[in-house]
Design a protein around this motif. Structure first.
Motif: not given
Length: 339
Positions: A186-193, A211-213
């Protein structure tokens, strides 16, 4: 691939045959390399692509000729204007070897299992194909839970050395091709801006699970990221244990501030993640590196962080930055990440 195997399943369920075509090896310059697939149906329509142009047209023509007899084949196509009979008149200068696996409705259980694995990529799955010139289909699926299914073409002991991230062809009178069908990371994107909002659908489009965090309730909303597998409201200072990144996972750090980036990097750097990237300028990258070093991280550990994130394509809008990050992740997945 998910759409390709879903289309194959629909066709076989209707009692019709189809041909699965896949590039197993290539040399020189070709539109696509090993692992590219296309399905050809009885009405001449296709799903997927092996590169388009004259190569794809010739492969489609060959598949339709093989389909009535149901016989498999292995063919090599030259992509240079040499005047040879199998020359496609293209200027790429390479050649591609393609397998043709004719499938009849009896292959439906295998195709459905492949489509389900692609729809729910919870573990790595390999497609195992026995290339038998002039004979019927012989394919299987391998994963760590079910073992080898649908074929007895090879023992599991002989199969294991061929399990890799690349298409593997074992030559011989009965050639065996083993190719990754599902890569479960999975790609974990830390920041949903702004960048995260552009990046998430782009990554999903090219086959990544996302996965958005985010630590902001207004940003950590599923409706903001309909393509994401999960959208999590987290505390960057203490990420949940469920976010233990594996060697198959990717981390793209782009929180709303430098402190958030530092907190996330502090926790993901000890992981075996395949990729760690952090958004920001070179100055920011230097500051973060200095602060992480003060926390005890070694130069080798800090060198794992790609910052500024993405390939240097010169973009500056959120959409352009998303393209550069997606390109870098694709390169990492393909084993071709520039140093």
């Amino acid at each position: 691939m998910k759409e390709l195997f879903s289309a194959l399943a629909r066709e076989l369920a209707q009692g019709r045959g189809a041909v699965l075509c896949g590039i197993v090896s290539s040399a020189g310059s070709t539109p696509r390399g090993p692992g590219a697939h296309m399905a050809v149906f009885t009405d001449g329509s296709c799903a997927g692509t092996i590169g388009g142009g004259a190569l794809e047209a010739r492969v489609r023509e060959t598949a339709l000729a093989l389909l009535p007899g149901g016989a498999g084949a292995l063919r090599t196509f030259r992509l240079a204007p040499t005047g040879a009979l199998d020359d496609l008149g293209m200027v790429c200068g390479g050649e591609a070897t393609v397998y043709f696996q004719c499938l009849d409705p009896s292959a439906l259980p295998l195709v459905q299992a492949a489509a389900e694995a692609l729809a729910r990529p919870v573990r790595d799955v390999w497609l195992v194909t026995l290339l038998r010139e002039g004979e019927g289909w012989d394919m299987g699926l391998y994963d760590s839970v079910h073992g080898l299914r649908f074929t007895q073409a090879v023992s599991q002991e002989a199969l294991r050395p061929l399990l890799s991230d690349r298409c593997q062809l074992r030559p011989g009178e009965a050639g065996l091709t083993v190719e990754p069908l599902v890569r479960a990371g999975s790609v974990y994107l830390f920041g949903g801006g702004h960048v995260g909002a552009e990046l998430c659908p782009l990554l999903c489009r090219v086959g990544f699970r996302v996965t958005i965090c985010d630590d902001r309730p207004d940003f950590a909303r599923p409706e903001r990221f309909p393509q994401a597998e999960r959208v999590l409201l987290v505390d960057y200072r203490s990420l949940p244990p469920s976010l233990a990144l594996t060697e198959r996972d990717y981390a793209a750090v782009m929180t709303a501030g430098h402190q958030g980036d530092l907190e996330v990097l502090r926790q993901v750097l000890p992981s075996p993640a395949a990729y760690i990237g952090c958004i920001g300028s070179r100055r920011k990258a230097a500051v973060l590196r200095e602060r992480l070093a003060s926390l005890g991280f070694s130069p080798a550990e800090l060198d794992r962080v790609h910052s500024p994130i993405g390939l240097p394509i010169g973009g500056d809008t959120p959409a352009e930055i998303a393209v550069s990050i997606a390109a870098q992740l694709i390169a990492c997945r393909a084993g071709r990440l520039p140093l």
